[in-house]
Design a protein around this motif. Structure first.
Motif, short mmCIF file in Angstrom:
data_model
loop_
_atom_site.label_atom_id
_atom_site.label_comp_id
_atom_site.label_asym_id
_atom_site.label_seq_id
_atom_site.Cartn_x
_atom_site.Cartn_y
_atom_site.Cartn_z
N GLN A 183 20.55 -12.13 2.53
CA GLN A 183 20.35 -13.30 3.37
C GLN A 183 21.10 -13.18 4.68
N ASN A 184 22.20 -12.42 4.69
CA ASN A 184 22.94 -12.11 5.90
C ASN A 184 22.88 -10.59 6.05
N ALA A 185 21.87 -10.12 6.80
CA ALA A 185 21.59 -8.69 6.84
C ALA A 185 22.79 -7.87 7.28
N ALA A 186 23.56 -8.38 8.24
CA ALA A 186 24.71 -7.64 8.75
C ALA A 186 25.96 -7.86 7.91
N ILE B 126 22.72 -11.85 11.86
CA ILE B 126 24.17 -11.89 11.68
C ILE B 126 24.63 -13.22 11.08
N CYS B 127 23.71 -13.91 10.41
CA CYS B 127 24.06 -15.15 9.72
C CYS B 127 23.24 -15.21 8.43
N ASP B 128 23.47 -16.23 7.62
CA ASP B 128 22.63 -16.46 6.46
C ASP B 128 21.31 -17.02 6.97
N ARG B 129 20.29 -16.19 7.05
CA ARG B 129 19.06 -16.60 7.72
C ARG B 129 18.34 -17.72 6.97
N GLN B 130 18.50 -17.79 5.64
CA GLN B 130 17.85 -18.87 4.90
C GLN B 130 18.45 -20.22 5.29
#
Length: 313
Positions: free
Chosen positions: A10-13, A138-142
Motif C-alpha cells: 500500500q506504500n510502495a516506497a 510514497i504514502c499509503d495509497r489506499q
C-alpha cells in the motif's frame, strides 16, 4: 499479469515521513533531483497535468504533494484564478517554504501542510478537483485515495500523475535495471551523498502497481469514469477519475471521514491487454473504452510522447 500489477504494497516506497525528513533535507535540491531522475521529462508530464486541470470546471482545487509548487506554477498561466481557491499542500514544511517563494506573486494560492492519508481540516465534499503528482507511491495509497474520495464533492475530479509500467516487459526490465544502476550514483551526486533520497524513489517506482491495476483500485474505491494515459512509453501515467454525482437516492453522497466507498455495480472490471503507449482507456462497470476529454489530444512533444491509436475497423 506482472508482479507490479498484483502488488499488495500500500506504500510502495515504504516511506514514513514521521521517521525520515528526507524531503526536508533535499528540498533545496529537489527540482535538480527531478531533472536528474527523469532526464527532464517531468517538466513535460507536469505541463500535461496542468492542462488537464485547466480544462476542468472547478472553483476549489487541492494540489496534494505539491512539492516546490511545479503543478500550480504551470497551471496559473493556463487558467484564470480569479474567484477560485487553490490549495497547495505538502507534508514537508521546507518544501512548502520553497513553493511559497516561487508562488509569491500569486495571491490566489493558499499553502498548507497536509498529510494526504488524513486531512481533517479539509471538509467533506469541499473540493472540486484534487491533483496528486508523483506522491502516491510514497504514502499509503489506499488511505490517500479514500481520503480524496471524502474531500471531493459529488462529481469532483481526481487527477493523478504517477509511476507506471512500460508495456513491453523487456524494455521495462531494462528501464528498471538502468534505474537500479545509474540512479544511485546520480542521486548520490545530486544530493551530496544522501542515500535515502534515491532509495525511496527506486523502491517506489519498482513496487508501485501498473496502470491497469491502479485503475482497478480507483474503481474499487467508488470512483467512476476512471481512465489513464501512459506517457513516455509508460514510465508514468496520468490517471483521472470522478466521484459519482449525487442522486436522489443518496448514491454518490459525500461520505464521513474514513468511510470506504462501495465499488460501482456491474461486471468485473477488465482492462484490455492490447493497450499501447500513449493511449487512454476508460474503466467502468460496462467495460466501455473511451478517451477522457483532457487526454484525447497529446501535445506536440518529443517522440516518447507520441500517441498510438487503433485503426478503424
Amino acid at each position: 499479469m506482472t508482479d507490479r500489477e498484483t502488488s499488495t504494497h500500500q506504500n510502495a516506497a515504504e516511506f514514513a515521513w514521521q521517521d525520515d525528513d528526507v524531503f526536508g533535507r533535499i528540498a533545496s535540491r529537489y527540482d535538480t533531483l527531478c531533472d536528474v531522475f527523469s532526464l527532464g521529462l517531468h517538466r513535460l508530464w507536469k505541463r500535461r497535468v496542468a492542462r488537464c486541470i485547466a480544462r476542468e470546471d472547478w472553483n476549489t482545487l487541492l494540489d496534494g504533494a505539491t512539492g516546490t509548487g511545479d503543478i500550480i506554477l504551470r497551471l496559473l498561466p493556463a487558467t484564470s484564478a480569479q474567484g477560485r481557491t487553490i490549495i497547495a499542500s505538502d507534508i514537508s514544511p521546507r518544501m512548502l517554504a520553497i513553493a511559497a517563494q516561487r508562488l509569491r506573486p500569486s495571491t490566489a494560492v493558499s499553502l498548507r501542510q497536509l498529510d494526504m492519508e488524513r486531512m481533517p481540516s479539509i471538509a467533506n465534499g469541499s473540493v472540486d478537483a484534487y491533483s496528486i503528482s508523483l506522491g502516491l507511491k510514497i504514502c499509503d495509497r489506499q488511505l490517500a485515495m479514500q481520503e480524496a474520495f471524502r474531500v471531493l464533492r459529488p462529481g469532483g475530479r481526481l487527477i493523478v500523475l504517477e509511476a507506471s509500467n512500460i508495456r513491453w516487459r523487456w524494455l521495462h526490465r531494462a528501464y528498471l535495471a538502468y534505474m537500479g544502476v545509474c540512479m544511485p550514483l546520480l542521486g548520490w551526486l545530486a544530493t551530496g551523498g544522501d542515500a535515502s533520497a534515491y532509495r525511496y524513489l527506486l523502491q517506489g517506482v519498482r513496487d508501485f502497481p501498473g496502470a491497469e491495476a491502479l485503475a482497478r483500485e480507483l474503481a474499487g474505491h467508488g470512483y467512476v469514469d476512471v481512465s489513464f494515459e501512459r506517457l513516455s512509453l509508460g514510465i508514468v501515467a496520468i490517471h483521472t477519475a470522478r466521484k459519482p454525482a449525487e442522486r436522489a437516492d443518496g448514491v454518490g453522497r459525500a461520505g464521513e471521514p474514513g468511510e470506504m466507498a462501495v465499488a460501482p455495480r456491474g461486471r468485473p472490471l477488465d482492462v484490455p491487454s492490447g493497450l499501447g503507449p500513449g493511449r487512454s482507456v476508460r474503466i467502468d462497470p460496462h467495460d466501455q473504452c473511451e478517451p477522457e476529454p483532457c487526454l484525447d489530444r497529446p501535445p506536440r512533444l518529443p517522440h516518447l510522447w507520441k500517441a498510438h491509436r487503433p485503426h478503424a475497423g
